[in-house]
Design a protein around this motif. Sequence first.
Motif, PDB file in Angstrom:
ATOM      1  N   ASN A  89     -19.564  28.587  32.798  1.00  0.00           N
ATOM      2  CA  ASN A  89     -18.641  28.157  33.678  1.00  0.00           C
ATOM      3  C   ASN A  89     -18.979  28.964  35.132  1.00  0.00           C
ATOM      4  O   ASN A  89     -18.648  30.119  35.262  1.00  0.00           O
ATOM      5  CB  ASN A  89     -17.112  28.554  33.349  1.00  0.00           C
ATOM      6  N   ILE A  90     -19.928  28.252  35.652  1.00  0.00           N
ATOM      7  CA  ILE A  90     -20.187  28.853  37.157  1.00  0.00           C
ATOM      8  C   ILE A  90     -20.164  27.827  38.213  1.00  0.00           C
ATOM      9  O   ILE A  90     -20.282  26.740  37.868  1.00  0.00           O
ATOM     10  CB  ILE A  90     -21.683  29.537  36.969  1.00  0.00           C
ATOM     11  N   ALA A  91     -20.013  28.211  39.343  1.00  0.00           N
ATOM     12  CA  ALA A  91     -20.111  27.147  40.470  1.00  0.00           C
ATOM     13  C   ALA A  91     -20.848  27.862  41.531  1.00  0.00           C
ATOM     14  O   ALA A  91     -20.470  28.113  42.695  1.00  0.00           O
ATOM     15  CB  ALA A  91     -18.744  26.895  40.886  1.00  0.00           C
ATOM     16  N   PRO A  92     -22.164  27.871  41.466  1.00  0.00           N
ATOM     17  CA  PRO A  92     -23.112  28.676  42.393  1.00  0.00           C
ATOM     18  C   PRO A  92     -23.285  28.063  43.833  1.00  0.00           C
ATOM     19  O   PRO A  92     -23.268  26.787  43.763  1.00  0.00           O
ATOM     20  CB  PRO A  92     -24.493  28.783  41.747  1.00  0.00           C
ATOM     21  N   ARG A  93     -23.456  28.693  44.782  1.00  0.00           N
ATOM     22  CA  ARG A  93     -23.540  28.407  46.139  1.00  0.00           C
ATOM     23  C   ARG A  93     -25.030  27.784  46.392  1.00  0.00           C
ATOM     24  O   ARG A  93     -25.390  26.944  47.138  1.00  0.00           O
ATOM     25  CB  ARG A  93     -22.956  29.152  47.059  1.00  0.00           C
ATOM     26  N   ARG A  94     -25.867  28.778  45.846  1.00  0.00           N
ATOM     27  CA  ARG A  94     -27.335  28.588  45.923  1.00  0.00           C
ATOM     28  C   ARG A  94     -28.036  28.631  44.527  1.00  0.00           C
ATOM     29  O   ARG A  94     -27.728  29.581  43.791  1.00  0.00           O
ATOM     30  CB  ARG A  94     -27.941  29.504  46.887  1.00  0.00           C
ATOM     31  N   ILE A  95     -28.866  27.636  44.220  1.00  0.00           N
ATOM     32  CA  ILE A  95     -29.516  27.578  43.134  1.00  0.00           C
ATOM     33  C   ILE A  95     -31.173  27.652  43.386  1.00  0.00           C
ATOM     34  O   ILE A  95     -31.589  26.919  44.310  1.00  0.00           O
ATOM     35  CB  ILE A  95     -29.298  26.388  42.230  1.00  0.00           C
ATOM     36  N   ALA A  96     -31.895  28.282  42.463  1.00  0.00           N
ATOM     37  CA  ALA A  96     -33.372  28.037  42.817  1.00  0.00           C
ATOM     38  C   ALA A  96     -34.116  28.049  41.383  1.00  0.00           C
ATOM     39  O   ALA A  96     -33.819  28.587  40.411  1.00  0.00           O
ATOM     40  CB  ALA A  96     -33.730  29.607  43.289  1.00  0.00           C
ATOM     41  N   ASP A  97     -35.173  27.393  41.469  1.00  0.00           N
ATOM     42  CA  ASP A  97     -36.075  26.964  40.460  1.00  0.00           C
ATOM     43  C   ASP A  97     -37.251  27.660  40.746  1.00  0.00           C
ATOM     44  O   ASP A  97     -37.983  27.648  41.709  1.00  0.00           O
ATOM     45  CB  ASP A  97     -36.293  25.523  40.056  1.00  0.00           C
ATOM     46  N   ILE A  98     -37.496  28.824  39.820  1.00  0.00           N
ATOM     47  CA  ILE A  98     -38.667  29.790  40.069  1.00  0.00           C
ATOM     48  C   ILE A  98     -39.828  29.086  39.323  1.00  0.00           C
ATOM     49  O   ILE A  98     -39.851  29.070  38.036  1.00  0.00           O
ATOM     50  CB  ILE A  98     -38.324  31.099  39.831  1.00  0.00           C
ATOM     51  N   GLY A  99     -40.789  28.712  39.905  1.00  0.00           N
ATOM     52  CA  GLY A  99     -42.036  27.973  39.355  1.00  0.00           C
ATOM     53  C   GLY A  99     -41.679  26.580  39.124  1.00  0.00           C
ATOM     54  O   GLY A  99     -41.687  26.174  38.146  1.00  0.00           O
ATOM     55  N   CYS A 100     -41.534  26.050  40.018  1.00  0.00           N
ATOM     56  CA  CYS A 100     -40.482  24.563  39.894  1.00  0.00           C
ATOM     57  C   CYS A 100     -41.616  23.540  39.434  1.00  0.00           C
ATOM     58  O   CYS A 100     -41.141  22.561  38.945  1.00  0.00           O
ATOM     59  CB  CYS A 100     -39.988  24.281  41.401  1.00  0.00           C
ATOM     60  N   ALA A 101     -42.959  23.722  39.562  1.00  0.00           N
ATOM     61  CA  ALA A 101     -43.996  22.678  39.230  1.00  0.00           C
ATOM     62  C   ALA A 101     -43.551  21.776  40.125  1.00  0.00           C
ATOM     63  O   ALA A 101     -43.236  21.642  41.399  1.00  0.00           O
ATOM     64  CB  ALA A 101     -44.171  22.518  37.751  1.00  0.00           C
TER      65      ALA A 101
END
Length: 276
Positions: A34-46
């Motif tokens: 249960n989270i509501a992140p303001r910023r999300i990051a895909d590291i090594g997104c291809a």
Amino acid sequence: MQQDFSRAAASYDAAAVLARETGKRMAERLDYVNIAPRRIADIGCATGDGIRALQRRYPAALPLAIDFARPMLCATRARTPLLSRLTRRTPRLVNADVRALPLASGSLGLVWSNLMLHWLSDPLPALRELQRSLDIGGLLMFAMLGPDTLKELRSACRAAGIAEEALPLRRFHDMHDIGDMLRAAGFADPVMDMEMLTLTYASPRGLLADQRHLGVSQALLGNLPWRDWRRVFQAYAAQHGGQRLPASFEIVYGHAWKAQPAAASQAARKTEDGRA
């Protein structure tokens, strides 16, 4: 390795069966968080499968697609749906190394990394950088390859007479070692588990072609004279009696949280008169 990934941007999607499957299984695990992140990051997104899945799950969050291979970021932009482009919902593209992210400390609510961290000889500096980038209460979720990856090919190498110390395949970190690294990097409550996923191929050439299209053939299989590889592949086929050849991948899943700093946590547990 950066050049290999860059060259593979055009062919990556056709061979990324394993990455799509692990990404799907990682996303299912978010159902229980249960989270509501303001910023999300895909590291090594291809080419961006992960960040697009995260955007669908967290539409209010600012999405960052991060990769050290610039052509992969170009492919991410090209594969962004037209509606997302028209509504300016395209991911922010960041060309950077995970060990030195151009992000403010505490700026991310969720960090996602699918089958990337195992390519680092020492993941600890990257884990420390990810911990720095996360906000208090932020979540790190990842999947990595484990040490039993391609165990069939390792067995074939031994059957072909290649000494244990000369085995060319990359050695990956054990699940328990990664858990220790998470704690050393400052993460709280690390949870680790693993499973084996097996792909099958009609011949060794299919396995080689997939790894080449992914840009990881040399990083995964190492260097061995072609004469030796022929003996290995003959042993590989012989061990499976003419059937389709299995290629097992040990998938290590992990997640951990960025907790309050220890000093602040201790202070929060003290009464007004200073008692713990």
